[in-house]
Scaffold this active site. Structure first.
Site, mmCIF file in Angstrom:
data_model
loop_
_atom_site.group_PDB
_atom_site.id
_atom_site.type_symbol
_atom_site.label_atom_id
_atom_site.label_comp_id
_atom_site.label_asym_id
_atom_site.label_seq_id
_atom_site.Cartn_x
_atom_site.Cartn_y
_atom_site.Cartn_z
ATOM 1 N N GLU A 164 0.780 -1.311 0.156
ATOM 2 C CA GLU A 164 0.069 0.051 -0.031
ATOM 3 C C GLU A 164 0.894 1.290 -0.119
ATOM 4 O OE1 GLU A 164 -4.125 -1.088 1.810
ATOM 5 O OE2 GLU A 164 -2.867 -0.559 3.355
ATOM 6 N N GLY A 170 -6.404 6.757 0.369
ATOM 7 C CA GLY A 170 -7.403 7.694 0.627
ATOM 8 C C GLY A 170 -7.092 8.852 -0.052
ATOM 9 N N SER A 210 -6.813 3.342 -2.665
ATOM 10 C CA SER A 210 -7.627 4.051 -3.732
ATOM 11 C C SER A 210 -8.182 2.995 -4.546
ATOM 12 C CB SER A 210 -7.263 5.267 -4.234
ATOM 13 O OG SER A 210 -6.759 6.405 -3.463
HETATM 14 P P1 PGA Z 1 -8.252 3.329 0.602
HETATM 15 O O1 PGA Z 1 -7.523 2.803 1.855
HETATM 16 O O2 PGA Z 1 -8.842 2.235 -0.281
HETATM 17 O O3 PGA Z 1 -9.319 4.156 1.156
HETATM 18 O O4 PGA Z 1 -7.352 4.470 0.053
HETATM 19 C C1 PGA Z 1 -6.836 1.684 1.779
HETATM 20 C C2 PGA Z 1 -6.024 1.214 2.981
HETATM 21 O O5 PGA Z 1 -5.744 1.812 3.754
HETATM 22 O O6 PGA Z 1 -6.163 0.028 3.407
#
Ligand code: PGA
Length: 254
Positions: A164, A170, A210
């Site tokens: 990630e 996010g 995301s």
């Molecule tokens: P997101 O978060 O899909 O809202 O970007 C992913 C995560 O932090 O596991």
């Protein structure tokens, strides 16, 4: 053959009532999909209620964190033993934990060991900051984050990894499928150098950051990517279902 996994990380969202409603909405359709590991990770306080709702369901339940001690004077913490009867998986080392709660490679390693001790399967998150990415430090950072994880963690059916990149979490600015695939290929090579090709080929590595119903295909079509850890989009039943369904049909078609 690595079974794909789609895991929903609800983070600090939903009251117990809202969590129950969301699970009731998602369960019937999710249960019909059998070639994807479907995981939801609600907040701690909703685990017991959600567990009840998931009786005889193929949806797996995960926690978002744990503390590495079994019990004692650690006000506010949740131990592996408390979680063992409630859920099957646990997210460990999420970048938000590393960033806001100062978790280190060492504490993450202790948490991984503590999870295995009680039979919980960890989803270990790794990823670089925007600055580390811009200054070409991604590989170095990932290697460090993986350095303490022992070969035992990679026993079949044990650890799942989630790559990630922090700049993609996010932000609505997901990595491209190709970018994510390349970095995940690097992670697999790194594991192969440490523990051998067989272990590296067996470990599941997800992409997170995301991921939505609109872009999941881009990731799941990549050879190295075995699924996704989904934050924001896992809080909407229709969005999460679509992500799981697309993953299921791609893997069936393959
Ligand atoms: P997101 O978060 O899909 O809202 O970007 C992913 C995560 O932090 O596991």
């Amino acid at each position: 053959m690595r079974i794909p996994m789609i895991a929903g990380n609800w983070k600090m969202n939903t009251t117990v009532t809202e969590a129950v409603a969301l699970v009731k909405e998602m369960r019937p359709e999710l249960d019909r999909i059998d070639n994807v590991d479907k995981v939801i990770c609600p907040p701690f306080v909703s685990l017991a209620a959600v567990k009840e709702l998931l009786t005889r369901s193929s949806i797996k339940l995960g926690a978002q964190n744990l503390y590495f001690e079994e019990k004692g004077a650690y006000t506010g913490e949740i131990s592996p033993l408390m979680l063992a009867g409630l859920c099957q998986l646990v997210i460990i080392g999420h970048s938000e934990r590393r960033q806001y709660f100062k978790e280190t490679v060492e504490t993450v390693d202790k948490k991984i060991k503590a999870a295995f001790k009680v039979g919980l399967k960890p989803i270990l998150c790794v990823g670089e900051t925007p600055k580390e990415n811009e200054t070409g430090k991604t590989k170095e950072v990932l290697s460090k984050q993986l350095s303490l994880t022992s070969s035992q963690a990679y026993n079949p059916g044990g650890l799942t990894l989630a790559y990630e990149p922090i700049w993609a979490i996010g932000t609505g600015r997901a990595a491209s499928g190709e970018q994510a695939n390349q970095t995940i290929a690097f992670i697999r090579q790194h594991i192969s150098k440490q523990y051998g090709q067989e272990i590296a080929q067996a470990v599941r590595i997800l992409y997170g950051g995301s991921v939505t119903a609109a872009n999941i295909a881009e990731f799941i079509n990549q050879p190295e990517i075995d699924g996704a850890l989904v934050g924001g989009a896992s809080l909407k039943a229709s969005e999460f279902l679509s992500i799981v369904k697309q993953t299921s049909s791609f893997k069936r078609a393959k």
